[in-house]
Design a protein around this motif. Structure first.
Motif, short mmCIF file in Angstrom:
data_model
loop_
_atom_site.label_atom_id
_atom_site.label_comp_id
_atom_site.label_asym_id
_atom_site.label_seq_id
_atom_site.Cartn_x
_atom_site.Cartn_y
_atom_site.Cartn_z
N GLU A 1 5.30 3.21 8.19
CA GLU A 1 4.93 2.54 6.95
C GLU A 1 3.78 1.56 7.16
O GLU A 1 2.87 1.48 6.36
CB GLU A 1 6.15 1.80 6.39
CG GLU A 1 5.86 0.92 5.18
CD GLU A 1 5.67 1.71 3.90
OE1 GLU A 1 5.34 1.11 2.87
OE2 GLU A 1 5.84 2.95 3.93
N MET A 2 3.78 0.79 8.25
CA MET A 2 2.78 -0.25 8.44
C MET A 2 2.53 -0.44 9.93
O MET A 2 3.43 -0.80 10.66
CB MET A 2 3.28 -1.57 7.81
CG MET A 2 2.41 -2.78 8.12
SD MET A 2 0.73 -2.67 7.49
CE MET A 2 1.03 -2.76 5.73
N ALA B 1 2.25 -7.39 5.30
CA ALA B 1 3.64 -6.95 5.26
C ALA B 1 4.51 -8.07 5.80
O ALA B 1 4.02 -8.98 6.48
CB ALA B 1 3.83 -5.68 6.09
N THR C 1 5.87 -4.15 2.22
CA THR C 1 4.42 -4.12 2.34
C THR C 1 3.75 -4.72 1.10
O THR C 1 4.39 -4.92 0.07
CB THR C 1 3.93 -2.68 2.56
OG1 THR C 1 4.49 -1.84 1.54
CG2 THR C 1 4.37 -2.17 3.92
#
Length: 456
Positions: free
Chosen positions: A170-171, A233, A248
């Motif tokens: 995701e990040m 995030a 996020t």
């Protein structure tokens, strides 16, 4: 072409192709669009058009179709899915991140939602269900559990290798470091990881002080932290400080937009979850209670006027100017209330600095009252030929606008201290204050100086 102009052109083309039944051309057009643009386009279409366009897109590009539903919003997105089988929905929601999927599933009818969750559980995809276990509007509900974490025992080279082999991350701008029991112990950046020697221990380059929130933290507080510290995030941890997920910045933007909408609605006495598409009967049930409260306060203001019926009968010109005093006080109170509620929502205002805000708003109310009171007094004098009537009107406006600004500050602060949403209840109290004080001050002064006002 400007983005909005391009979207308008695509929207017109979508409608035209739907009318013509040109399915292949419509598929080709929709699959070239960005999910955010598709969300806006779907939002502009009528219900039947939206359902038809989504059906065309989901057959060819299910991932893009579901991403567009995330952009459209969970309520309208779930409405597009509700007519499909639980088996198909369970398959489709796996095309998007768990937090977006959880939001969509949560808006499905209860029976269908339970069936979808049961199917996903059988497929060992229980992340959506686990997110729904958290209370609404908490960090746990909106986080993405697919967060990439590195063991503190790794070297930089091993960390880079682990990152290269990771999927569905995701990040990666922030790389969170955990111990053997997955406790969050530090954070480093991708840039820093790439600038040091591969044999460097990760412990040496990580920052041990990490901004994080717990799974039960209010989503607005989490969003405020991200905005205040300019983060991309923020990690979410459980009660044992174990890394549970990540929120996020795109989720934060959605939260801030939803919270701003909710506060705006509540200032007007409207339920925060009402939308343009909300059925009339449901909207009626949501709005009626607060209008009932307003009716009660209106009778209170009317009782003040009734107490001065004799005065009004002796000087009927008072009836002409009464609404001005109450109306201007209400407007001044609304201005102050908007600023104060926003300050409370953003954490800019608390009891610690309330005195400064109170003095400032009182000064503004007094200043506005003096300036506008003088203007109103002159107008009343000229139109009615009675300087005393103008003087009383001006004095009442000064009094009411001062009270309105003071009440506009103290009422939301008091409600906040009592753990009542200031945006929801403040406007009712402010309206009552300004109506009662406005009528009482104007008519009370008129009663005292009645002999100077003359007849009619």
């Amino acid at each position: 072409m400007a983005p909005q102009r391009r979207i308008d052109v695509v929207l017109d083309s979508v409608r035209r192709l739907l009318r013509l039944g040109a399915t292949a051309n419509l598929q080709n057009l929709l699959q070239k669009q960005h999910p955010a643009d598709l969300g806006q386009i779907f939002g502009e279409l009528h219900d039947a058009e939206r359902a038809a366009a989504f059906t065309v897109l989901v057959e060819r590009q299910p991932k893009l179709a579901m991403e567009s539903l995330s952009e459209l919003g969970p309520e309208r997105g779930a409405a597009l899915l509700a007519g499909r089988s639980a088996e198909e929905i369970a398959k489709l929601v796996q095309e998007i991140p768990s937090d977006d999927a959880a939001a969509l599933v949560d808006y499905l009818p209860d029976d269908l939602s339970n069936e979808v969750l049961e199917l996903m559980r059988r497929r060992e995809s229980g992340q959506v269900e686990s997110l729904l276990d958290y209370a609404e509007q908490t960090a746990g509900r909106i986080m993405n559990p697919n967060v990439f974490a590195l063991s503190e025992d790794l070297t930089v080279g091993e960390a880079i290798s682990a990152l290269q082999n990771a999927i569905n991350v995701e990040m990666v701008f922030y790389l969170y470091v955990v111990d053997g029991r997955r406790h969050l112990v530090g954070v480093t950046s991708l840039r820093r990881l790439l600038l040091v020697a591969p044999e460097t221990p990760l412990k040496r380059i990580m920052t041990p002080d990490v901004f994080s929130v717990r799974v039960d933290t209010d989503q607005e507080e989490a969003a405020r932290l991200v905005a205040s510290y300019n983060l991309l995030a923020i990690p979410v941890v459980d009660e044992e400080n174990k890394l549970a997920g990540v929120i996020t910045v795109d989720d934060v933007i959605d939260v801030l937009k939803d919270e701003a909408t909710e506060d705006l609605y509540r200032l007007a006495g409207v339920s925060g979850d009402e939308r343009v598409e909300t059925p009339a009967w449901e909207a009626l049930k949501k709005r009626l209670p607060w209008l009932g409260v307003n009716l009660g306060t209106a009778f209170l203001a009317a009782s003040v006027v009734a107490a001065f019926e004799h005065t009004i009968s002796q000087a009927t010109a008072l009836a002409v100017f009464m609404p001005i005093v109450a109306g201007m006080g209400g407007n001044a109170g609304t201005q102050t209330l908007t600023v104060i509620v926003r300050g409370l929502a953003l954490g800019e205002l608390s009891w610690a600095n309330a005195r400064k805000a109170l003095f400032k708003e009182a000064a503004i109310g007094l200043g506005n009252g003096v300036v506008l009171g003088v203007v109103a007094a002159l107008v009343a004098w000229v139109t009615k030929g009675n300087p005393m009537l103008g003087l009383l009107l001006g004095m009442a406006m000064i009094c009411n606008m001062l009270v309105a600004s003071t009440a506009g500050t103290l009422v939301p602060l008091g409600l906040k201290a009592a753990k009542v949403d200031p945006a929801l209840a403040s406007s009712v109290f402010i309206t009552t204050f300004t109506d009662v004080v406005g009528f009482a001050s104007f008519l009370g002064l008129a009663t005292i100086f009645l002999r100077y006002l003359g007849q009619g």
